[in-house]
Scaffold this motif. Structure first.
Motif, PDB file in Angstrom:
ATOM      1  N   HIS A 153      53.317  38.804  32.636  1.00 48.00           N
ATOM      2  CA  HIS A 153      53.030  37.026  32.382  1.00 48.00           C
ATOM      3  C   HIS A 153      51.629  37.114  32.294  1.00 48.00           C
ATOM      4  O   HIS A 153      50.984  37.065  33.277  1.00 48.00           O
ATOM      5  CB  HIS A 153      53.352  36.524  33.150  1.00 48.00           C
ATOM      6  CG  HIS A 153      55.087  36.406  33.276  1.00 48.00           C
ATOM      7  ND1 HIS A 153      56.067  36.060  32.139  1.00 48.00           N
ATOM      8  CD2 HIS A 153      55.679  36.616  34.175  1.00 48.00           C
ATOM      9  CE1 HIS A 153      57.284  35.948  32.449  1.00 48.00           C
ATOM     10  NE2 HIS A 153      56.719  36.930  33.757  1.00 48.00           N
ATOM     11  N   ILE A 201      58.158  30.876  30.823  1.00 47.57           N
ATOM     12  CA  ILE A 201      57.688  32.154  32.052  1.00 47.57           C
ATOM     13  C   ILE A 201      58.717  32.186  32.415  1.00 47.57           C
ATOM     14  O   ILE A 201      59.873  33.093  31.824  1.00 47.57           O
ATOM     15  CB  ILE A 201      56.939  31.791  32.816  1.00 47.57           C
ATOM     16  CG1 ILE A 201      55.689  31.898  32.037  1.00 47.57           C
ATOM     17  CG2 ILE A 201      57.279  33.140  33.879  1.00 47.57           C
ATOM     18  CD1 ILE A 201      54.615  32.022  33.458  1.00 47.57           C
ATOM     19  N   ALA A 218      51.536  38.109  37.340  1.00 43.14           N
ATOM     20  CA  ALA A 218      50.931  37.604  36.569  1.00 43.14           C
ATOM     21  C   ALA A 218      48.948  37.657  36.497  1.00 43.14           C
ATOM     22  O   ALA A 218      48.495  37.692  37.608  1.00 43.14           O
ATOM     23  CB  ALA A 218      51.001  36.045  36.701  1.00 43.14           C
TER      24      ALA A 218
END
Ligand SMILES: NC(=O)c1ccc[n+]([C@@H]2O[C@H](COP(=O)([O-])OP(=O)(O)OC[C@H]3O[C@@H](n4cnc5c(N)ncnc54)[C@H](OP(=O)(O)O)[C@@H]3O)[C@@H](O)[C@H]2O)c1
Length: 165
Positions: free
Chosen positions: A62, A146, A9
């Protein structure tokens, strides 16, 4: 708590406030987290630099963008509607908006202590939820989108009820 081990991420704005809380929550779930901001050498207002920096990161799972300390302005109004259109265009990549209300972060560090307490206490007393959000409250919204694979094109308001006031 979901296990994000093996996921990568990026949190642009992750060195302070809401972004730092998101980065900490992701790391606590085992994700590899890259935090970026001007203090790490990335100015998100420089579009070309932003694009090439993201490309340099390689595959990511992400991307979280919380950079800035003021309400969005500039070339795009209508950020929430744009995100819905982008979510459709990029599908199956998911795109969501987390929309905070007043949140107690370093963004208000410039106010003196009494002034900040008066402002936050006053806001809390007027909000339906009776409290001003903490960064972790807003981070929970990011973690929800998420970790929930069927959520896309959504706007998550975490504002103590400001919009219904
Ligand atoms: N706190 C609130 O009450 C509130 C309410 C509504 C909306 N929001 C929105 O929520 C987001 C986060 O706010 P916050 O309260 O967490 O703010 P914050 O504590 O001041 O953190 C802002 C973060 O963004 C980074 N940043 C600022 N300008 C940047 C740029 N040009 N390029 C890259 N990074 C940049 C900062 O790091 P550097 O200084 O190192 O760049 C920092 O990591 C902002 O978009 C803000 O508008 C906040």
């Amino acid at each position: 708590m979901n296990d994000l081990t093996g996921k990568k991420a990026i949190v642009i704005g992750g060195t302070s406030g809401i972004g730092a809380a998101v980065a900490e929550a992701l790391a606590a779930r085992g994700a590899e987290v890259v935090r970026a901001s001007r203090s790490t050498g990335l100015d998100a207002s420089e579009g070309a630099a932003l694009t090439s920096w993201i490309a340099e990161q390689g595959p990511i799972d992400h991307l979280v963008f919380t950079a800035g300390s003021q309400a969005p302005g500039g070339a795009v109004a209508a950020l929430e509607a744009s995100a819905k259109v982008i979510a459709k265009e990029l599908a199956p990549i998911r795109v969501n908006v987390v929309s905070p209300g007043l949140t107690e972060t370093e963004a208000y560090a410039g106010l003196d202590t009494d002034e900040r307490k008066t402002m936050l206490d006053g806001a809390a007393s007027r909000l339906p939820a009776g409290r001003v959000a903490q960064p972790q409250d807003v981070a929970a919204g990011y973690l929800f989108v998420i970790e929930t694979p069927s959520v896309t094109g959504a706007v998550i308001d975490i504002d103590g009820g400001a919009l219904i006031n």
